[in-house]
Design an enzyme around this catalytic site. Structure first.
Site, PDB file in Angstrom:
ATOM      1  N   SER A   1       0.828  -1.222   0.000  1.00  0.00           N
ATOM      2  CA  SER A   1       0.000   0.000   0.000  1.00  0.00           C
ATOM      3  C   SER A   1       0.857   1.265   0.000  1.00  0.00           C
ATOM      4  CB  SER A   1      -0.916   0.012   1.221  1.00  0.00           C
ATOM      5  OG  SER A   1      -0.140   0.008   2.415  1.00  0.00           O
TER       6      SER A   1
ATOM      7  N   HIS B   1      11.606 -40.420  43.683  1.00  0.00           N
ATOM      8  CA  HIS B   1      12.204 -40.482  45.026  1.00  0.00           C
ATOM      9  C   HIS B   1      11.602 -39.392  45.908  1.00  0.00           C
ATOM     10  CE1 HIS B   1      15.470 -39.003  47.833  1.00  0.00           C
ATOM     11  NE2 HIS B   1      15.321 -40.259  48.226  1.00  0.00           N
ATOM     12  N   ASN B   2      11.271 -39.757  47.169  1.00  0.00           N
ATOM     13  CA  ASN B   2      10.684 -38.780  48.108  1.00  0.00           C
ATOM     14  C   ASN B   2       9.652 -37.900  47.389  1.00  0.00           C
ATOM     15  OD1 ASN B   2      12.269 -39.856  50.096  1.00  0.00           O
ATOM     16  ND2 ASN B   2      13.577 -38.071  50.378  1.00  0.00           N
TER      17      ASN B   2
ATOM     18  N   GLU C   1       7.033 -42.674  46.280  1.00  0.00           N
ATOM     19  CA  GLU C   1       7.539 -42.984  47.621  1.00  0.00           C
ATOM     20  C   GLU C   1       6.773 -42.207  48.677  1.00  0.00           C
ATOM     21  OE1 GLU C   1      11.747 -43.284  50.111  1.00  0.00           O
ATOM     22  OE2 GLU C   1      11.699 -42.210  48.205  1.00  0.00           O
TER      23      GLU C   1
ATOM     24  N   ASP D   1       7.069 -41.539  52.861  1.00  0.00           N
ATOM     25  CA  ASP D   1       7.745 -41.674  54.153  1.00  0.00           C
ATOM     26  C   ASP D   1       6.738 -41.401  55.261  1.00  0.00           C
ATOM     27  OD1 ASP D   1       9.985 -42.080  52.706  1.00  0.00           O
ATOM     28  OD2 ASP D   1      11.150 -40.420  53.512  1.00  0.00           O
TER      29      ASP D   1
ATOM     30  N   HIS E   1       9.939 -35.721  55.315  1.00  0.00           N
ATOM     31  CA  HIS E   1      11.296 -36.259  55.371  1.00  0.00           C
ATOM     32  C   HIS E   1      11.757 -36.186  56.818  1.00  0.00           C
ATOM     33  CE1 HIS E   1      15.531 -36.471  53.376  1.00  0.00           C
ATOM     34  NE2 HIS E   1      15.072 -37.644  53.733  1.00  0.00           N
TER      35      HIS E   1
ATOM     36  N   GLU F   1       8.024 -46.165  53.192  1.00  0.00           N
ATOM     37  CA  GLU F   1       9.102 -46.154  54.177  1.00  0.00           C
ATOM     38  C   GLU F   1       8.419 -45.894  55.512  1.00  0.00           C
ATOM     39  OE1 GLU F   1      13.261 -43.860  55.117  1.00  0.00           O
ATOM     40  OE2 GLU F   1      12.678 -44.155  53.030  1.00  0.00           O
TER      41      GLU F   1
ATOM     42  N   SER G   1      16.451 -52.253  48.018  1.00  0.00           N
ATOM     43  CA  SER G   1      16.721 -50.854  47.678  1.00  0.00           C
ATOM     44  C   SER G   1      18.197 -50.570  47.913  1.00  0.00           C
ATOM     45  CB  SER G   1      15.869 -49.912  48.532  1.00  0.00           C
ATOM     46  OG  SER G   1      14.521 -49.975  48.146  1.00  0.00           O
TER      47      SER G   1
ATOM     48  N   ARG H   1      15.451 -51.464  43.396  1.00  0.00           N
ATOM     49  CA  ARG H   1      15.184 -50.022  43.455  1.00  0.00           C
ATOM     50  C   ARG H   1      16.485 -49.306  43.812  1.00  0.00           C
ATOM     51  NH1 ARG H   1      13.919 -46.502  47.689  1.00  0.00           N
ATOM     52  NH2 ARG H   1      12.855 -44.601  47.013  1.00  0.00           N
TER      53      ARG H   1
END
Length: 768
Positions: free
Chosen positions: A185, A305-306, A335, A337, A350, A384, A532, A559
């Site tokens: 344009s 883990h955890n 897991e 605990d 933990h 655990e 483990s 594990r």
């Protein structure tokens, strides 16, 4: 410029309310409940928000980053405020990757419903977009970003700013030439349609055209025969290439006229190469393609883990959300605990650290809700257990009542197993891993009358004295990776703890036992017993007796978990453990990095079900495979991997500093048996993250293809400091398809950063 999102939702009442904006409470905790003004932006793809008391602080998030919207009190924070906010006013935005959730509270139920329904509609629409619509949305996004004064046009000053945003360091004179060519344009500004022309000139793939013309019989289009030749000679598709060529034209050719003539233009060719069918990842491996009827120990199992932790191992928060996120990523072993809690309710945290505490029953409820959302194959809860007999009884009651029929309480056929059942046998079941009084034989043959029994403590995942202070625990953790003396081993074995029968009976196929060596497991081990090992103990076993470790893992589950010194939730390299067939290689899912990239890369195939069938040489009871000597294996068949790194496309900026543009390089890393571990990289390209071209060929020898993972990493080169991460993609060597392929890059969190990609050519040849 109208976005595809906006066009689809014109007249939608919920979106109109969202675009008008609303005051919502952004809730972070019981004490942080601040009001913010949220608004859906004009592109219908971004939500912006600002403080209610100042207009200087602006934030935003993309709708495509939102994975789901939960209604009501469906987060821990909103549940804790249930008495303060009505559930119909509350909702939670769940983001992809590791980004935290966003809890919001509307002033009315009607307002909340508008946002919930509106966001869900936008998410569903974005997920259903085809490649062309995604490209249109991408172009629209750039137009909105560049149009600073929001007049629906873009002047040359805005174009220069756009180029910097797009990671392009272009000569100003060349940029002006492109601008003038697009300005049909002659208004010295680009309207929406002119911007599309400008964008296409900007994104022209000069490396694609010669390839297209090489196979085009007239230099303008690919006939079915031309495309068939390309698929057969370059993509190595074989006999199915003719039918596939016809399907590709129908699927990707944008021109209806070309479609009718059964031909593909260069635009269609590019769309095919950029699609999932042009990806480096074998499309046949996306779905469930492996045999799922073999014993459980014959599979790699995605494991966390955890799992309850969101951050570090010492003082970070524990959350049921961590379980939800892990399960949604395909994790099949989580897991828990467990410790004695107040009011007779077991808690999860933990132990002896400052990590926060959550209720055991809430954890089990989250597992029950999300266990089979992503995969129908079994979930293992690794307990655990540090609870008293009284609270163990409560645990058993919660497991039975909350998990119901999905909880496995007996062997699948009512008999004592001679081998583990398969994932197929255990579909929809949740297994408990933990200590057990006696064995399965005792459960099957006779009912025991005792309410509790003694079990040894030595099988606990953390091989340290749990009755120590955090400081002592950290010290012991540092020593944990040292070998225990025989006297210490004996002392550990003498430790006993009480276990209630109700909880013991819930352990069927995953009885935790002390690892007494490979000879003992070979002579007296039961298929349902598993050990483990810390990462260092596992490494020692690999180094000393790798072949015996392989044989052990063909019969029983193992594990492996991170060493106690990893208090920052860092991860070890899982590849070493997979090389000897360890099935449950537990990682800290909350921590992004190479290790989780490898985990994602391994488990992203086979429908992301969390189970990957191990190579045959890791499943044979008499296997002679040693990862340190792959050439001695009966199945030794090395291959050569030849990768030509051609170009990159639209790489993201890594620095928010104005005017900064990346200097990208590509590094290719091979993970596998020790002889396969290697990496090579290209040179870096100065100041071009938009369309860098490398044209470099890298060669690798792969001694054990079945175990190798290939990781493509893109970094921003820096001579003074460490290179910055731009993106990566990891996949199994056996899932690579040959030919000209695009690699769609992922962020550090493992989320897609479309349309960022690499363009490569792959060849694989036999060496033996």
């Amino acid at each position: 410029m109208e976005s595809p999102q906006k066009l689809r939702f014109q007249g939608n009442e919920s979106l109109q309310r969202m675009m008008a904006g609303a005051m919502l409470r952004k809730v972070k905790s019981r004490s942080s409940k601040k009001q913010r003004h949220f608004k859906l932006l004009e592109d219908c793809a971004t939500v912006g928000y600002q403080s209610s008391w100042t207009r200087k602080s602006n934030s935003s998030f993309s709708v495509c980053d939102v994975e789901a919207v939960r209604e009501g009190h469906q987060s821990e924070v909103l549940q804790s405020l249930a008495n303060e906010f009505a559930p119909e006013c509350c909702f939670t935005l769940v983001f992809r990757g590791r980004q935290g959730n966003l809890d919001l509270v509307a002033e009315t139920a009607e307002e909340a419903a508008s946002w919930v329904h509106g966001l869900r509609a936008l998410i569903e629409n974005m997920e259903s977009m085809d490649d062309r619509e995604k490209l249109d949305q991408w172009i629209c996004d750039w137009f909105v970003k560049a149009d600073k004064n929001k007049d629906g046009r873009m002047n040359f000053k805005e174009v220069r700013q756009l180029l910097k945003m797009m990671n392009i360091d272009m000569n100003e004179q060349h940029a002006l030439l492109l601008f003038k060519a697009a300005d049909k344009s002659q208004s010295e500004s680009l309207e929406a349609e002119e911007f599309v022309v400008f964008y296409k000139m900007l994104t022209e793939r000069k490396e694609i055209l010669p390839l297209f013309q090489e196979y085009s019989s007239d230099g303008k289009k690919l006939s079915v025969c031309d495309l068939e030749d390309f698929l057969r000679e370059e993509q190595l598709e074989g006999d199915t290439s003719q039918q596939h060529a016809i399907e590709l034209i129908e699927r990707y050719e944008p021109s209806e006229m070309a479609k009718k003539g059964q031909a593909m233009s260069v635009d269609g060719f590019l769309m095919y190469l950029c699609s999932t069918e042009g990806s480096i990842f074998n499309a046949e491996h996306r779905g469930l393609y492996q045999d799922m009827s073999q014993p459980l120990c014959h599979y790699f199992i995605s494991s966390s883990h955890n799992t309850y932790l969101l951050e570090d191992q010492l003082k970070g928060p524990s959350s049921v959300e961590a379980y939800i996120q892990a399960l949604k990523r395909g994790c099949r072993c989580v897991e828990v605990d467990c410790w004695d809690g107040p009011n007779g309710e077991p808690i999860v945290y933990h132990g002896y650290t400052l990590t926060s505490k959550i209720l055991f029953k809430d954890v089990i409820a989250s597992v029950a809700s999300y266990a089979f959302k992503v995969s129908e194959y079994p979930v293992i809860i690794s307990l655990e257990n540090h609870c008293s007999v009284e609270q163990q009884e409560v645990m058993a009651k919660h497991l039975s009542s909350i998990l119901g029929d999905s909880l496995l309480k007996s062997t699948v056929d009512g008999r004592v197993p001679t081998e583990l059942p398969s994932p197929e046998d255990l579909k929809g079941k949740i297994l408990i891993k933990g200590k057990k009084i006696g064995g399965i034989e005792d459960n099957v043959d006779a009912a025991q009358e005792s309410l509790a029994g003694e079990v040894s403590d030595e099988d606990e995942a953390a091989e340290m004295d749990k009755d120590s202070s955090p400081a002592e625990e950290t010290k012991q953790a540092a020593e944990m990776d040292k070998d225990s003396s025989p006297a210490e081993e004996t002392k550990q074995k003498d430790k006993k703890s009480k276990l209630c029968k109700e909880l013991s009976d819930l352990v069927v196929y995953c009885k935790s036992v002390h690892f007494g060596g490979f000879q003992k497991s070979r002579e007296t081990g039961k298929p349902y017993e598993m050990s483990s090992l810390s990462e260092s103990k596992a490494r020692k076993c690999i180094k000393d007796t790798g072949t015996e470790f392989v044989q052990h893992n063909s019969r029983q589950l193992t594990r492996v978990y991170p060493g106690g010194i990893r208090t920052d939730s860092s991860n070890y390299c899982p590849q070493d453990m997979w090389n000897v067939g360890c099935q449950i290689v537990a990682l800290n899912f909350q921590t992004a990095g190479t290790e989780m990239d490898l985990n994602d890369g391994l488990f992203n195939r086979n429908n992301s079900c969390g189970y990957i069938l191990k190579p045959e040489f890791l499943r044979q009871y008499d296997s002679a495979f040693d990862p340190d000597k792959p050439q001695d294996s009966r199945s030794y068949a090395p291959q050569r991997l030849i990768i030509k790194v051609i170009s990159g496309q639209q790489l993201p900026k890594v620095s928010k500093k104005e005017g900064s543009i990346v200097d990208p390089l590509v590094r290719i890393e091979i993970f596998g048996v020790p002889q396969d571990q290697s990496k090579q990289e290209t040179k870096h390209i100065d100041n071009n993250g938009f369309n860098p071209v490398w044209d470099e060929t890298l060669l690798f020898t792969i001694h054990t293809p079945e175990l190798a993972l290939v990781r493509f990493v893109v970094e921003d080169h820096d001579t003074a400091t460490k290179n910055d991460f731009i993106g990566q993609y990891t996949l199994p060597f056996t899932s690579i398809v040959q030919g000209y392929r695009h690699i769609h890059l992922l962020s550090k969190d493992g989320t897609c950063i479309a349309p960022s990609s690499l363009f490569v050519h792959i060849r694989i040849t036999d060496l033996a």
